[in-house]
Motif scaffolding. Sequence first.
Motif, PDB file in Angstrom:
ATOM      1  N   THR A 102       0.843  -1.196   0.063  1.00 61.29           N
ATOM      2  CA  THR A 102       0.078   0.089   0.171  1.00 61.29           C
ATOM      3  C   THR A 102       1.031   1.320  -0.154  1.00 61.29           C
ATOM      4  N   THR A 175      -3.098  -2.576  -1.392  1.00 64.52           N
ATOM      5  CA  THR A 175      -3.414  -3.823  -1.742  1.00 64.52           C
ATOM      6  C   THR A 175      -4.658  -4.471  -1.544  1.00 64.52           C
ATOM      7  N   SER A 176      -4.602  -5.819  -2.050  1.00 61.55           N
ATOM      8  CA  SER A 176      -5.988  -6.588  -1.787  1.00 61.55           C
ATOM      9  C   SER A 176      -6.178  -6.777  -0.310  1.00 61.55           C
ATOM     10  N   ALA A 177      -4.964  -7.123   0.416  1.00 55.65           N
ATOM     11  CA  ALA A 177      -4.842  -7.332   1.723  1.00 55.65           C
ATOM     12  C   ALA A 177      -5.329  -6.386   2.794  1.00 55.65           C
ATOM     13  N   ASP A 178      -5.142  -5.294   2.276  1.00 57.03           N
ATOM     14  CA  ASP A 178      -5.569  -3.761   3.088  1.00 57.03           C
ATOM     15  C   ASP A 178      -6.647  -3.468   2.636  1.00 57.03           C
ATOM     16  N   ALA A 181      -9.841  -8.219   0.849  1.00 55.76           N
ATOM     17  CA  ALA A 181      -9.135  -9.578   0.453  1.00 55.76           C
ATOM     18  C   ALA A 181      -9.875 -10.467   0.122  1.00 55.76           C
ATOM     19  N   SER A 182     -11.236 -10.567   0.473  1.00 57.94           N
ATOM     20  CA  SER A 182     -12.171 -11.649  -0.009  1.00 57.94           C
ATOM     21  C   SER A 182     -13.302 -11.066  -0.995  1.00 57.94           C
ATOM     22  N   PRO A 191     -11.356 -11.146  -5.172  1.00 59.86           N
ATOM     23  CA  PRO A 191     -10.115 -11.490  -4.330  1.00 59.86           C
ATOM     24  C   PRO A 191      -9.085 -10.923  -5.285  1.00 59.86           C
ATOM     25  N   SER A 194      -6.456  -4.648  -6.580  1.00 53.44           N
ATOM     26  CA  SER A 194      -5.936  -3.635  -5.694  1.00 53.44           C
ATOM     27  C   SER A 194      -6.883  -2.301  -6.067  1.00 53.44           C
TER      28      SER A 194
END
Length: 205
Positions: A102, A175-178, A181-182, A191, A194
């Motif tokens: 990120t 980012t997908s995680a931030d 993510a799902s 999922p 970005s």
Amino acid sequence: MGAVNHSYTRTVFLAASVLLALLTGACSSDSDTSSAATSTSSASSAAGAAAASSTCPTATPDAAATPGWTLAGDSGSIAVVGSTDTAAPAVTVETPFTVAETQVETLTAGDGPVVAADAEVSVCYMGVNGRTGETFDSSFERGAPVEFPLDGVVAGFQKAIAGQTVGSTVAVAVTSADGYASGNPAAGIEPGDSLIFAISILSAS
């Protein structure tokens, strides 16, 4: 008229779905969401709050405006023109755009107080999917800011705003995680996507 109303209803529903996910994405339980929501009533009287604008600019930015931030991702790239007092931001995406970390960019620094990580904020924002280049939500399009506690939103949104000053305009590549993510089917987010947000910070308490 019926078609217009149907379209408007669908747009409002989509915006509400995205905003709900944004606000609850980082919450661990229903009780967290409830406590975050009840904090809104006292936020306006808290010390350090700046007067919030009641509207977000809706005008299209000048086509000749120079981007305040360009970023080459792990794939693709973005160019962001920040919002002004009269115009909404613009995000141009070379798709698919992805980032592994990120990244936050202050487009213009405000002269208000520093925003704490757990502050209640009022912002105007637009969110763009890096995979498609399409805007999935925008309070600029609706012309109205949103208010929420920063500790109750997805991590990338919090990272973009915490530590900034009130009055700033900010862009963030998430980012997908931030982010989600799902995924977030209501917003067309899958999922691994970005996201890019362009944000104007109106107030914090």
